[in-house]
Design an enzyme around this catalytic site. Sequence first.
Site, PDB file in Angstrom:
ATOM      1  N   ASN A  29       0.857  -1.194   0.000  1.00 49.75           N
ATOM      2  CA  ASN A  29       0.000   0.000   0.000  1.00 49.75           C
ATOM      3  C   ASN A  29       0.889   1.238   0.000  1.00 49.75           C
ATOM      4  O   ASN A  29       1.481   1.581   1.018  1.00 49.75           O
ATOM      5  CB  ASN A  29      -0.896  -0.037   1.245  1.00 49.75           C
ATOM      6  CG  ASN A  29      -1.707   1.237   1.409  1.00 49.75           C
ATOM      7  OD1 ASN A  29      -1.825   2.031   0.481  1.00 49.75           O
ATOM      8  ND2 ASN A  29      -2.266   1.430   2.595  1.00 49.75           N
ATOM      9  N   LYS A  31       0.016   4.245  -0.180  1.00 51.21           N
ATOM     10  CA  LYS A  31      -0.669   5.433   0.373  1.00 51.21           C
ATOM     11  C   LYS A  31      -0.493   6.594  -0.623  1.00 51.21           C
ATOM     12  O   LYS A  31      -0.408   6.337  -1.826  1.00 51.21           O
ATOM     13  CB  LYS A  31      -0.150   5.750   1.774  1.00 51.21           C
ATOM     14  CG  LYS A  31      -0.182   4.510   2.678  1.00 51.21           C
ATOM     15  CD  LYS A  31       0.021   4.782   4.118  1.00 51.21           C
ATOM     16  CE  LYS A  31      -0.012   3.449   4.874  1.00 51.21           C
ATOM     17  NZ  LYS A  31       0.031   3.626   6.315  1.00 51.21           N
ATOM     18  N   HIS A 113      -9.529   1.371   5.334  1.00 50.85           N
ATOM     19  CA  HIS A 113      -8.231   1.567   6.001  1.00 50.85           C
ATOM     20  C   HIS A 113      -8.427   2.560   7.150  1.00 50.85           C
ATOM     21  O   HIS A 113      -9.214   3.502   7.043  1.00 50.85           O
ATOM     22  CB  HIS A 113      -7.212   2.084   4.982  1.00 50.85           C
ATOM     23  CG  HIS A 113      -5.814   2.069   5.506  1.00 50.85           C
ATOM     24  ND1 HIS A 113      -5.356   3.015   6.396  1.00 50.85           N
ATOM     25  CD2 HIS A 113      -4.788   1.206   5.301  1.00 50.85           C
ATOM     26  CE1 HIS A 113      -4.099   2.733   6.700  1.00 50.85           C
ATOM     27  NE2 HIS A 113      -3.731   1.633   6.052  1.00 50.85           N
ATOM     28  N   GLU A 182      -5.294  -4.720  11.115  1.00 52.91           N
ATOM     29  CA  GLU A 182      -4.296  -3.659  11.226  1.00 52.91           C
ATOM     30  C   GLU A 182      -4.524  -2.896  12.529  1.00 52.91           C
ATOM     31  O   GLU A 182      -5.326  -1.954  12.561  1.00 52.91           O
ATOM     32  CB  GLU A 182      -4.419  -2.686  10.053  1.00 52.91           C
ATOM     33  CG  GLU A 182      -4.102  -3.306   8.715  1.00 52.91           C
ATOM     34  CD  GLU A 182      -3.519  -2.269   7.760  1.00 52.91           C
ATOM     35  OE1 GLU A 182      -2.421  -2.511   7.266  1.00 52.91           O
ATOM     36  OE2 GLU A 182      -4.152  -1.231   7.548  1.00 52.91           O
ATOM     37  N   GLY A 188       2.643   2.538  10.754  1.00 50.52           N
ATOM     38  CA  GLY A 188       3.564   3.658  10.570  1.00 50.52           C
ATOM     39  C   GLY A 188       4.431   3.967  11.772  1.00 50.52           C
ATOM     40  O   GLY A 188       5.082   5.012  11.820  1.00 50.52           O
ATOM     41  N   SER A 227       3.568  -1.915  10.288  1.00 47.82           N
ATOM     42  CA  SER A 227       5.030  -1.957  10.441  1.00 47.82           C
ATOM     43  C   SER A 227       5.633  -3.295  10.049  1.00 47.82           C
ATOM     44  O   SER A 227       6.616  -3.744  10.651  1.00 47.82           O
ATOM     45  CB  SER A 227       5.426  -1.562  11.871  1.00 47.82           C
ATOM     46  OG  SER A 227       5.028  -0.227  12.136  1.00 47.82           O
TER      47      SER A 227
END
Length: 266
Positions: A29, A31, A113, A182, A188, A227
């Site tokens: 992904n 982003k 998401h 997630e 992140g 992560s």
Amino acid sequence: MSLFARTQPAPLTRPAEDLPVRVRMVVGNWKMHGSLALCREMVPAMASIAHPAAALVLCPPAPYLGEVTRLATGSQVQCCAQNVADAHGGALTGEWSAGMLADLGCRYAIVGHSERRRHYHESDHLVAAKAQACLEAHVVPIVCVGESWIEHQTGQTEAILQHQLGTLLALSGWRGLIIAYEPVWAIGTGVAARPETIEAAHRFIRSRFAARDPVAGNNMTVLYGGSVNASNAANLFALPDVDGALVGSASLQSDALMQIYTAALA
Ligand code: PGA
């Protein structure tokens, strides 16, 4: 007549081959990062190692979906949108439909998401409607679920997951979903959730679907995201209820993504 009149396709009967099978997957992904240059570097690099044993899926920003699908043609690399509308058409400036993704040859869409839930106020109801629109257009929705740090710390993970999965289980086509667990607090941050935390959450997610239909539930594909990197991927993929990964920042570097994908193939 509503200002936002939306066209709806006739209901589709899901073909038998759409029944769930656990699939090894690595989903990158990007982003809101990347460029045409990154598409032209990443797709051939990933195509050179992609193998039918594990799906390799790239999620570029929407303006690059056409380029990625074009570059991926004839390879094992698949394309995924990062978002999709809950409607099949209409006066909805700035949106795109699952049917348009299918038209492009884009096989998957990320739905719900946590960044969209947080920054664009997407509710469980809207997430479920987007997943439904995907299913109707034969685009596979990768639906993200997961708890916040405070919810994690206060022992509410299963209650949050139960709630998020509840709206999904109400969809007649839930068997066609892919779920990405997630935990919001691991996204992140550079620190993935602990393996036992991930395994417990994945087992819980699978059990919710299996309670409705044991065969379909046990065959759902459940990915972990938060992560994931080249160093921790192999340990995560060794967990019995982890089918693969939704990878954010590490998916922007071809070396890292290649190492993660290679771990998925092992
Ligand atoms: P991350 O992002 O790998 O950078 O934590 C994961 C995601 O948001 O899907």
